[in-house]
Design an enzyme around this catalytic site. Structure first.
Site, PDB file in Angstrom:
ATOM      1  N   SER A   9       0.810  -1.229   0.000  1.00  0.00           N
ATOM      2  CA  SER A   9       0.000   0.000   0.000  1.00  0.00           C
ATOM      3  C   SER A   9       0.839   1.273   0.000  1.00  0.00           C
ATOM      4  CB  SER A   9      -0.927   0.015   1.226  1.00  0.00           C
ATOM      5  OG  SER A   9      -0.182  -0.017   2.428  1.00  0.00           O
ATOM      6  N   ASN A  96      -2.242  -1.337  13.760  1.00  0.00           N
ATOM      7  CA  ASN A  96      -3.684  -1.066  13.839  1.00  0.00           C
ATOM      8  C   ASN A  96      -3.944   0.272  14.509  1.00  0.00           C
ATOM      9  OD1 ASN A  96      -3.798  -3.633  12.840  1.00  0.00           O
ATOM     10  ND2 ASN A  96      -4.836  -4.552  14.612  1.00  0.00           N
ATOM     11  N   HIS A 142     -39.324  22.815 -12.912  1.00  0.00           N
ATOM     12  CA  HIS A 142     -39.595  21.768 -13.906  1.00  0.00           C
ATOM     13  C   HIS A 142     -38.875  22.068 -15.235  1.00  0.00           C
ATOM     14  CE1 HIS A 142     -42.829  20.208 -11.301  1.00  0.00           C
ATOM     15  NE2 HIS A 142     -43.127  21.484 -11.108  1.00  0.00           N
ATOM     16  N   SER A 268     -13.726  22.597 -30.106  1.00  0.00           N
ATOM     17  CA  SER A 268     -13.890  21.282 -30.726  1.00  0.00           C
ATOM     18  C   SER A 268     -12.692  20.987 -31.619  1.00  0.00           C
ATOM     19  CB  SER A 268     -15.178  21.260 -31.552  1.00  0.00           C
ATOM     20  OG  SER A 268     -15.194  20.167 -32.431  1.00  0.00           O
ATOM     21  N   LYS A 274     -17.318  25.867 -31.971  1.00  0.00           N
ATOM     22  CA  LYS A 274     -17.733  25.340 -30.671  1.00  0.00           C
ATOM     23  C   LYS A 274     -16.963  25.956 -29.506  1.00  0.00           C
ATOM     24  CE  LYS A 274     -20.014  22.253 -29.638  1.00  0.00           C
ATOM     25  NZ  LYS A 274     -19.611  20.823 -29.733  1.00  0.00           N
ATOM     26  N   ASN A 276     -16.961  24.683 -25.653  1.00  0.00           N
ATOM     27  CA  ASN A 276     -17.519  23.663 -24.766  1.00  0.00           C
ATOM     28  C   ASN A 276     -17.235  23.965 -23.298  1.00  0.00           C
ATOM     29  OD1 ASN A 276     -18.309  22.163 -27.058  1.00  0.00           O
ATOM     30  ND2 ASN A 276     -16.270  21.257 -27.196  1.00  0.00           N
ATOM     31  N   GLU A 281     -18.569  20.204 -17.354  1.00  0.00           N
ATOM     32  CA  GLU A 281     -18.919  18.829 -17.719  1.00  0.00           C
ATOM     33  C   GLU A 281     -18.085  17.825 -16.932  1.00  0.00           C
ATOM     34  OE1 GLU A 281     -18.600  18.595 -21.957  1.00  0.00           O
ATOM     35  OE2 GLU A 281     -20.262  19.978 -22.298  1.00  0.00           O
ATOM     36  N   TYR A 308     -10.051  -4.981  13.919  1.00  0.00           N
ATOM     37  CA  TYR A 308      -9.418  -4.640  12.649  1.00  0.00           C
ATOM     38  C   TYR A 308      -9.434  -5.835  11.701  1.00  0.00           C
ATOM     39  CZ  TYR A 308      -6.118  -3.114   9.130  1.00  0.00           C
ATOM     40  OH  TYR A 308      -5.543  -2.778   7.925  1.00  0.00           O
ATOM     41  N   GLN A 313      -7.738  -1.725   4.996  1.00  0.00           N
ATOM     42  CA  GLN A 313      -6.670  -1.064   4.244  1.00  0.00           C
ATOM     43  C   GLN A 313      -7.249  -0.327   3.039  1.00  0.00           C
ATOM     44  OE1 GLN A 313      -3.083  -3.382   3.246  1.00  0.00           O
ATOM     45  NE2 GLN A 313      -3.362  -2.755   1.117  1.00  0.00           N
ATOM     46  N   LYS A 316      -8.347   3.890   2.272  1.00  0.00           N
ATOM     47  CA  LYS A 316      -7.522   5.056   1.972  1.00  0.00           C
ATOM     48  C   LYS A 316      -7.685   5.573   0.543  1.00  0.00           C
ATOM     49  CE  LYS A 316      -4.439   3.033   5.217  1.00  0.00           C
ATOM     50  NZ  LYS A 316      -5.522   2.056   5.324  1.00  0.00           N
TER      51      LYS A 316
END
Length: 431
Positions: A9, A96, A142, A268, A274, A276, A281, A308, A313, A316
């Site tokens: 890890s 631990n 709406h 684009s 364009k 964007n 997004e 534990y 693990q 994280k």
């Protein structure tokens, strides 16, 4: 070897280095307090640990990617500095206890950064609201045109969402408690007072609010605080995504109410015309990641027996991914918001939609003594008449208007059907 690699890890939990070293400093002080380390041994270890802390804070910390985890990386780096004395560091403690301590301090540090980022974002909305203090805008329900609103109120609506988020994070900061001394799960033979004294020496102003464990089983088994932070982050992300959708929608040619600042948009690869709303997004798109991180940890924890388990693990990566993503988003959006530009000419054209003033006409009739239900029906019939005869409401002849109600006149409608009148009539809001 394959399993060792699978279980490693260090590639992500190196982010906990600062907090792991702090745990080691406290532990060394406690060991010295109960004479398990001599003064010379304690001094040598503390000097090496403080040097390691400086490496971390200066960005020079570079653990071996072949290490198992941050705990072994710190242990081995310490051994390079002080030799076999480093082997005494692990006396009467467990990873631990370390990891529960480390992740909780990381979470508190992250929460503080998120709180500060939210504060900046709220100020950004206040800046945009001030920039367009008196600008009228269209409120939707709406996804249909509903009523006239001040654009500043639209900005303040998001400011209030993020302010609630800030309150949630503040509450989190105030009630999460950092603990030490759980051992593997049953506590430690190091006395409570030794840890208390170690904490007092290291943090005399009690700024970190570190305490000795009250229940060691719960301490090593608990990841509620991670889930709680991920939950708060998911709420923040929901609000970011809603704002993103508004900006995407309002910047389309179909609405065209706003112009998003160029540095946060892209063109684009094929279509030269364009522009964007890519930041918005991407913010909207990352919502799935943030929600997924919360769900992943909830599912991980749901069936674990005390105390534990190695599954934990896996807390994280969802935590780190969420924090990193959220802080980056909050920074980008905070820098974009003040430079949003309203297209006043387009908005003015939209505000000429007479349907937007239906409520104001109905309220005018109510003030003339008409029951609201009847006023609602009158306005509906008047709108239907204007549509059937292909004319504006304000162009309906006076003699026809009075047939709907005697007090309906062309002069009254011209006064009522303006953005200024519509906003002014909303008297329940203290501005």
């Amino acid at each position: 070897p394959d399993f060792e690699k699978f279980s490693r890890s260090i590639h992500y939990d190196a982010a906990l280095a600062e907090f792991d070293v702090l745990h080691s400093i406290l532990h060394v002080r406690a060991l010295h307090r109960v004479n398990l380390l001599s003064s010379d041994e304690s001094s040598a270890l503390l000097e090496a640990l403080h040097a390691l802390m400086q490496e971390i804070k200066s960005g020079r910390f570079d653990p071996d990617p072949e290490e198992e985890d941050i705990h072994s990386a710190v242990q081995n780096m310490l051994e390079e500095k002080v030799g076999k004395l480093a082997l005494k560091l692990h006396t009467l403690r467990s990873r631990n206890d370390q990891i529960a301590f480390d992740v909780k301090l990381y979470s508190l540090s992250a929460a503080l950064k998120i709180w500060e980022a939210l504060t900046t974002l709220v100020k950004a909305y206040a800046s945009l609201a001030k920039k367009y203090k008196n600008a009228p805008f269209i409120g939707y329900s709406h996804t249909q045109r509903a009523q006239i609103i001040p654009f500043a109120d639209h900005c303040r609506a998001y400011a209030m969402m993020f302010d609630r988020d800030r309150e949630r994070v503040e509450d989190y900061l105030n009630h999460i408690k950092v603990r030490i001394g759980a051992g593997a799960l049953a506590g430690s033979s190091i006395p409570y007072t030794a840890y208390t004294e170690a904490i007092r020496i290291q943090d005399p102003e009690d700024s970190l609010k570190i305490r000795v464990v009250e229940n060691s089983l719960d301490h090593v088994a608990d990841r509620d605080f991670v889930i709680e932070l991920l939950s708060a982050a998911s709420m923040i992300q929901m609000h970011l995504s809603r704002f993103a959708e508004d900006m995407i929608l309002y910047s389309t040619a179909e609405f065209d109410y706003i112009d998003l600042p160029e540095p946060f948009c892209t063109g684009s690869s094929l279509m030269p015309h364009k522009k964007n709303a890519d930041l918005m997004e991407l913010v909207r798109g990352k919502t799935g990641d943030i929600y997924g991180n919360l769900l992943a940890l909830l599912v991980t924890m749901k069936g674990l027996p005390l105390t534990y388990n190695r599954d934990m693990q896996l807390d994280k990566e969802p935590l780190f991914r969420t924090v990193d993503t959220l802080l980056e988003e909050l920074d980008e959006v905070s820098r974009m918001v003040p430079d949003i530009r309203l297209k006043k000419e387009v908005i003015a054209k939209a505000l000429s939609d007479e349907h937007l003033y239906g409520v104001e006409i109905a309220e005018f009739l109510v003030n003339q003594g008409v029951a609201f239900k009847n006023a609602h029906d009158i306005v509906g019939k008047m709108i239907k008449y204007s549509e059937s005869n292909n004319m504006n409401i304000k162009d309906i002849p006076g003699d026809i208007l009075t047939e709907f109600h005697p007090n309906l006149t062309s002069a009254a409608l011209k006064e009522i059907m303006t953005p200024e009148y519509a906003v002014k009539q909303k008297k329940s809001i203290k501005r």
